[in-house]
Write a protein that holds these residues in place. Structure first.
Motif, PDB file in Angstrom:
ATOM      1  N   GLU A  86      -7.178  -1.085  -8.995  1.00  0.00           N
ATOM      2  CA  GLU A  86      -6.250   0.016  -8.757  1.00  0.00           C
ATOM      3  C   GLU A  86      -6.797   0.968  -7.693  1.00  0.00           C
ATOM      4  OE1 GLU A  86      -5.024   2.007 -12.349  1.00  0.00           O
ATOM      5  OE2 GLU A  86      -4.450   0.122 -13.306  1.00  0.00           O
ATOM      6  N   LEU A  87      -8.098   1.204  -7.722  1.00  0.00           N
ATOM      7  CA  LEU A  87      -8.723   2.068  -6.722  1.00  0.00           C
ATOM      8  C   LEU A  87      -8.593   1.459  -5.328  1.00  0.00           C
ATOM      9  CD1 LEU A  87     -10.382   4.566  -5.943  1.00  0.00           C
ATOM     10  CD2 LEU A  87     -12.448   3.245  -6.506  1.00  0.00           C
ATOM     11  N   GLY A  90      -5.066   1.869  -4.137  1.00  0.00           N
ATOM     12  CA  GLY A  90      -4.824   3.258  -3.767  1.00  0.00           C
ATOM     13  C   GLY A  90      -5.454   3.620  -2.435  1.00  0.00           C
ATOM     14  N   ASN A  93      -3.657   1.876   0.451  1.00  0.00           N
ATOM     15  CA  ASN A  93      -2.335   2.460   0.700  1.00  0.00           C
ATOM     16  C   ASN A  93      -2.412   3.946   1.063  1.00  0.00           C
ATOM     17  OD1 ASN A  93      -1.100   0.014   0.136  1.00  0.00           O
ATOM     18  ND2 ASN A  93      -0.787   0.509  -2.019  1.00  0.00           N
ATOM     19  N   ASP A  95      -2.937   6.316  -0.954  1.00  0.00           N
ATOM     20  CA  ASP A  95      -2.199   6.996  -2.021  1.00  0.00           C
ATOM     21  C   ASP A  95      -3.160   7.872  -2.832  1.00  0.00           C
ATOM     22  OD1 ASP A  95      -0.844   7.708  -4.375  1.00  0.00           O
ATOM     23  OD2 ASP A  95       0.235   5.795  -4.472  1.00  0.00           O
ATOM     24  N   LYS A  96      -3.143   9.177  -2.557  1.00  0.00           N
ATOM     25  CA  LYS A  96      -4.070  10.102  -3.212  1.00  0.00           C
ATOM     26  C   LYS A  96      -3.899  10.131  -4.724  1.00  0.00           C
ATOM     27  CE  LYS A  96      -4.003  13.111   0.790  1.00  0.00           C
ATOM     28  NZ  LYS A  96      -3.545  14.411   1.276  1.00  0.00           N
ATOM     29  N   GLU A  98      -2.812   7.650  -6.686  1.00  0.00           N
ATOM     30  CA  GLU A  98      -3.363   6.395  -7.224  1.00  0.00           C
ATOM     31  C   GLU A  98      -4.892   6.419  -7.195  1.00  0.00           C
ATOM     32  OE1 GLU A  98      -3.230   2.601  -8.933  1.00  0.00           O
ATOM     33  OE2 GLU A  98      -1.531   3.898  -8.505  1.00  0.00           O
ATOM     34  N   ILE A  99      -5.450   6.964  -6.121  1.00  0.00           N
ATOM     35  CA  ILE A  99      -6.914   7.067  -6.010  1.00  0.00           C
ATOM     36  C   ILE A  99      -7.458   7.945  -7.126  1.00  0.00           C
ATOM     37  CG2 ILE A  99      -8.803   7.977  -4.596  1.00  0.00           C
ATOM     38  CD1 ILE A  99      -7.062   7.149  -2.111  1.00  0.00           C
ATOM     39  N   ASP A 101      -6.048   8.770  -9.968  1.00  0.00           N
ATOM     40  CA  ASP A 101      -5.811   8.121 -11.259  1.00  0.00           C
ATOM     41  C   ASP A 101      -6.881   7.056 -11.525  1.00  0.00           C
ATOM     42  OD1 ASP A 101      -4.158   7.394 -13.654  1.00  0.00           O
ATOM     43  OD2 ASP A 101      -3.940   5.520 -12.522  1.00  0.00           O
ATOM     44  N   ALA A 102      -7.137   6.230 -10.535  1.00  0.00           N
ATOM     45  CA  ALA A 102      -8.125   5.161 -10.707  1.00  0.00           C
ATOM     46  C   ALA A 102      -9.529   5.720 -10.923  1.00  0.00           C
ATOM     47  CB  ALA A 102      -8.102   4.219  -9.500  1.00  0.00           C
TER      48      ALA A 102
END
Length: 161
Positions: A86-87, A90, A93, A95-96, A98-99, A101-102
């Protein structure tokens, strides 16, 4: 400028994280280390909070260092691999959310693993020992770092100066 050898058992890590081909594992490792470099009351709270989760859902918390059974070990590796994937997504992409969250899921999984392996009481002292060891590898010149690098390089390990 200090020169720092960066070494790890790349063969086993890359095998475990084969799905992450094409992405710099060292960048991920750097990010994870930075999450935990500020060990403080906050870290104690993280372990306490995750311990509450473990107690609520009847997950193991060993009071002394112990290696859990193979099923629990496989679960821990699977949880880390899932969160690292997931990291990677993120980061790739940009994607702050997602980063973030991971990264914090990884922190949660790490805290649970520390508890499940009975390392909670030793976590700060073990972290401090690793931090001291890593900082002791800093050198001012390439000549100073060479004695540290030579044994690893002779085994085919890659290092970045």
């Amino acid at each position: 400028m200090a020169i720092r050898p960066c070494g790890f058992d790349s063969r086993s890590w890359y095998r475990s994280l084969a799905a992450m081909r094409g992405f710099s594992f060292l960048l991920i490792l750097f990010i994870l280390i930075n999450i935990f470099t500020n060990y403080s009351v906050q870290e104690t709270k993280s372990l306490t909070s995750v311990a509450e989760f473990h107690k609520t859902f009847q997950h193991t918390i060993f009071p002394e260092p112990e290696v859990p059974n193979s099923k629990k070990r496989e679960l821990r590796v699977s949880l880390f691999a899932e969160e690292l994937k997931e990291l990677v997504v993120g980061i790739q992409n940009g994607d702050k959310v997602e980063i973030a969250d991971a990264l914090f899921d990884i922190r949660y999984v790490l805290a649970g693993t520390v508890l499940e392996f009975g390392l909670a009481d030793q976590f700060k002292s073990l972290f401090d020992e690793v931090q001291h060891s890593n900082l002791s590898q800093a050198s001012e010149t390439e000549e100073e770092v060479q004695p540290t690098l030579t044994p690893y390089q002779s085994q085919g390990e890659e290092y970045f100066l």
